[in-house]
Design a protein around this motif. Structure first.
Motif, PDB file in Angstrom:
ATOM      1  N   THR A 175     107.673  63.596  52.384  1.00  0.00           N
ATOM      2  CA  THR A 175     107.206  63.950  53.764  1.00  0.00           C
ATOM      3  C   THR A 175     106.032  64.361  53.709  1.00  0.00           C
ATOM      4  O   THR A 175     105.806  65.555  52.903  1.00  0.00           O
ATOM      5  CB  THR A 175     108.023  64.778  54.677  1.00  0.00           C
ATOM      6  N   VAL A 176     104.831  63.879  54.482  1.00  0.00           N
ATOM      7  CA  VAL A 176     103.426  64.471  54.293  1.00  0.00           C
ATOM      8  C   VAL A 176     102.881  64.919  55.643  1.00  0.00           C
ATOM      9  O   VAL A 176     103.130  64.130  56.590  1.00  0.00           O
ATOM     10  CB  VAL A 176     102.472  63.267  53.688  1.00  0.00           C
ATOM     11  N   ALA A 177     102.642  66.248  55.572  1.00  0.00           N
ATOM     12  CA  ALA A 177     101.744  66.812  56.862  1.00  0.00           C
ATOM     13  C   ALA A 177     100.346  66.775  56.461  1.00  0.00           C
ATOM     14  O   ALA A 177      99.952  67.502  55.703  1.00  0.00           O
ATOM     15  CB  ALA A 177     102.330  68.034  57.139  1.00  0.00           C
ATOM     16  N   PRO A 178      99.736  65.680  57.102  1.00  0.00           N
ATOM     17  CA  PRO A 178      98.178  65.643  56.643  1.00  0.00           C
ATOM     18  C   PRO A 178      97.312  66.788  57.314  1.00  0.00           C
ATOM     19  O   PRO A 178      97.719  67.405  58.301  1.00  0.00           O
ATOM     20  CB  PRO A 178      97.787  64.469  57.503  1.00  0.00           C
ATOM     21  N   PRO A 236      96.433  68.753  47.433  1.00  0.00           N
ATOM     22  CA  PRO A 236      97.345  69.218  48.446  1.00  0.00           C
ATOM     23  C   PRO A 236      98.066  70.229  47.807  1.00  0.00           C
ATOM     24  O   PRO A 236      98.297  70.804  47.045  1.00  0.00           O
ATOM     25  CB  PRO A 236      98.231  67.842  48.602  1.00  0.00           C
ATOM     26  N   VAL A 237      99.229  70.769  48.755  1.00  0.00           N
ATOM     27  CA  VAL A 237     100.259  71.507  48.378  1.00  0.00           C
ATOM     28  C   VAL A 237     101.550  70.867  48.440  1.00  0.00           C
ATOM     29  O   VAL A 237     102.014  70.381  49.288  1.00  0.00           O
ATOM     30  CB  VAL A 237     100.343  72.691  49.515  1.00  0.00           C
ATOM     31  N   PHE A 238     102.323  70.987  47.201  1.00  0.00           N
ATOM     32  CA  PHE A 238     103.538  70.405  47.106  1.00  0.00           C
ATOM     33  C   PHE A 238     104.535  71.185  47.321  1.00  0.00           C
ATOM     34  O   PHE A 238     104.307  72.471  46.424  1.00  0.00           O
ATOM     35  CB  PHE A 238     103.795  69.753  45.716  1.00  0.00           C
ATOM     36  N   VAL A 239     105.433  71.255  48.170  1.00  0.00           N
ATOM     37  CA  VAL A 239     106.419  72.210  48.497  1.00  0.00           C
ATOM     38  C   VAL A 239     107.831  71.902  47.804  1.00  0.00           C
ATOM     39  O   VAL A 239     108.320  70.750  48.117  1.00  0.00           O
ATOM     40  CB  VAL A 239     106.749  72.134  49.932  1.00  0.00           C
ATOM     41  N   THR A 294      92.996  72.653  55.694  1.00  0.00           N
ATOM     42  CA  THR A 294      92.093  71.923  54.981  1.00  0.00           C
ATOM     43  C   THR A 294      92.915  71.149  53.557  1.00  0.00           C
ATOM     44  O   THR A 294      92.013  70.456  52.818  1.00  0.00           O
ATOM     45  CB  THR A 294      90.979  72.754  54.065  1.00  0.00           C
ATOM     46  N   ARG A 295      94.050  71.128  53.688  1.00  0.00           N
ATOM     47  CA  ARG A 295      94.944  70.409  52.587  1.00  0.00           C
ATOM     48  C   ARG A 295      96.232  69.813  53.427  1.00  0.00           C
ATOM     49  O   ARG A 295      96.855  70.304  54.132  1.00  0.00           O
ATOM     50  CB  ARG A 295      95.479  71.466  51.710  1.00  0.00           C
ATOM     51  N   ASP A 296      96.562  68.552  52.570  1.00  0.00           N
ATOM     52  CA  ASP A 296      97.705  67.948  53.036  1.00  0.00           C
ATOM     53  C   ASP A 296      98.890  68.886  52.550  1.00  0.00           C
ATOM     54  O   ASP A 296      98.904  69.384  51.598  1.00  0.00           O
ATOM     55  CB  ASP A 296      97.789  66.652  52.505  1.00  0.00           C
ATOM     56  N   ILE A 297     100.140  69.053  52.973  1.00  0.00           N
ATOM     57  CA  ILE A 297     101.216  69.682  52.869  1.00  0.00           C
ATOM     58  C   ILE A 297     102.318  68.425  52.301  1.00  0.00           C
ATOM     59  O   ILE A 297     102.750  67.760  53.458  1.00  0.00           O
ATOM     60  CB  ILE A 297     101.817  70.669  53.683  1.00  0.00           C
TER      61      ILE A 297
END
Length: 479
Positions: A66-69, A79-82, A108-111
């Motif tokens: 799942t990507v939150a742009p 990005p930040v990988f959770v 400023t980053r995709d999550i």
């Protein structure tokens, strides 16, 4: 690290969907998805990864992403990988942290949320909650879990932290990111460290919240749990309102523990959720698990004296209501029990020595029952032990976050991890338990760290996070 039991859609259907693997060389097709916990449509995709990385022409399994742009079109490329906790929690289970923790960072980053193999939408491996009614004894509950594990047909030896780390690398390659920042919580910090060691060139920075030390054996947490409970008792005794309301708190707790240890307490009361009649057996393990789970949250912990005192007086409804909270909030998510067992039984159980088991039991209110039951369940799975490897240095900058009141990953665990991370900053919040990133100024600090990982974080604002007031009656905490 909290267990919850629910049936996966079908373990056999998971096996039937296994197809030839493909190592990531193109972005997987994305679709707009609306998932529980998200306030908006996000981008979801499925990536096939090898079930066994030693057999790259063998079966594969579908990994959910799942990507939150990023809000800004000129997003940064890293990005930040959770990585969620457990083991057994999925990225799609913790989507609310997108708004509580990552709103600033997302500017400023995709999550990117990854459902670890065997969790959530990545072929969840679990047991049926309906098989575990509240009137079961501890022995009956453990027997039900063993029956569930005996029926598993998935190749559990493939569901390791090591393979999950390889999956993360496949996600990075498929989505086209050169380097990533990794945020992990609880068990997710173990997975994050494993990924950083396996693929050091891919990791720009790490944020580890509730840090599991490399040598930590997850089930052997009795000493840390006891320390958190003792601290709570001392703080109540030092608080005039709490001490006046519960002057014999420790003895009341010991009395309750002795009572449920001798024989389960049979309860007949209105269900706190539905008001319908409820019959349940308050066993020793149910009692201890509830107390331990309450200690995870510093705010929740301030309610524990009231819960103990009420139960000691015979009013169990508040205690039962708190026990239900986890299930109430989990919805269709929750920890994948079978995946949890696959990881623990291959990676932790083999290192559980008799000496450690005895030390853990003798220094904790939790005793040896829960760990002993886990060891019996692990024996039945007969999984090959993952070899222990001496931790190698992690050279990426890292921000380590600890709560001083944490009953599972207290600051000493982060300190042990930091010995192998030369560029680690360790921040301790005095009035916090398990989980720091959403508290006070922490989301802002996280954004500042991500923007400049090598710069020292100005963390004085964390000292402004106050201690919650104790609950001294049914109406709630005193002002």
């Amino acid at each position: 690290m909290i267990l919850k039991y629910r049936l996966a859609a079908s373990l056999m259907s998971l096996l039937s969907t296994l197809a030839a693997p493909c190592l990531a060389d193109a972005p997987p097709p994305a679709r707009i998805c609306h998932l529980p916990g998200a306030e908006e449509g996000l981008r979801c995709s499925t990536l096939n990864v090898p079930l066994d990385y030693q057999q790259k022409t063998g079966a594969s399994l579908p990994l959910h992403i799942t990507v939150a742009p990023a809000f800004r079109e000129s997003a940064r490329p890293d990005p930040v990988f959770v990585l969620a906790g457990g083991p057994g929690q999925a990225g799609s289970d913790v989507l609310p942290v997108l708004y509580s923790i990552f709103r600033r960072a997302r500017a400023t980053r995709d999550i990117v949320f990854i459902d670890q193999r065997g969790t959530g939408l990545s072929g969840k491996l679990d047991c049926d909650e309906e098989d575990l009614p509240d009137n079961l004894s501890d022995d009956e509950q453990n027997a039900a879990i063993r029956r569930c594990l005996a029926g598993v047909r998935a190749p559990l030896a493939a569901y390791t932290t090591e393979n999950a780390a390889r999956d993360i690398e496949q996600v990075r390659l498929a989505l086209g990111y050169r380097t990533v920042n990794v945020w992990g919580a609880s068990y997710g910090t173990r997975l994050a460290q494993a990924y950083a060691r396996a693929f050091p060139d891919a990791v720009r920075s790490l944020v580890l919240d509730g840090v599991a030390a490399p040598d930590q054996i997850i089930p052997a947490g009795g000493r840390d749990g006891q320390a958190a409970l003792d601290t709570l008792f001392r703080q109540c005794a030092a608080d005039p309102g709490c001490n006046q309301a519960y002057p014999a708190l420790r003895s009341e707790f010991n009395s309750l523990l002795a009572r449920v240890s001798a024989t389960p307490v049979q309860l007949n009361l209105p269900n706190p959720r539905t008001a319908e009649p409820l019959q349940m057996s308050m066993t020793k393990e149910r009692f201890l698990n509830t107390v331990h789970n309450v200690l995870y949250s510093a705010l929740d912990g301030r309610r524990l004296p009231f819960l103990i005192h009420s139960a000691w007086q015979g009013r169990w409804a508040p205690f039962v209501a708190r026990r239900n909270v986890g299930a109430d909030l989990a919805g269709e998510g929750g920890t994948a029990l079978v995946l949890h067992m696959a990881v623990i039984c291959a990676e932790d159980y083999p290192r559980m020595t008799p000496q450690l088991l005895a030390e853990d039991a003798n220094n904790s209110f939790l005793g040896s029952g829960r760990v002993g039951q886990l060891m019996e369940q692990c024996k039945s799975l007969k999984l090959p032990a993952m070899p222990w490897r001496t931790p190698t240095p992690i050279l990426a900058p890292a921000l380590l976050l600890s709560g001083a009141l944490d009953p599972v990953t207290p600051p000493r665990r982060a300190e042990a991890a930091a010995r192998h991370i030369p560029k680690a900053q360790h921040l301790v919040v005095a009035n916090a338990g398990h989980g720091i990133s959403s508290l006070g100024c922490a989301p802002r600090l996280l954004r500042e760290f991500l923007d400049a990982p090598s710069r020292q974080v100005a963390a004085a604002c964390l000292r402004e996070i106050p201690a919650a007031n104790f609950q001294v009656g049914s109406a709630g905490p005193h002002p």
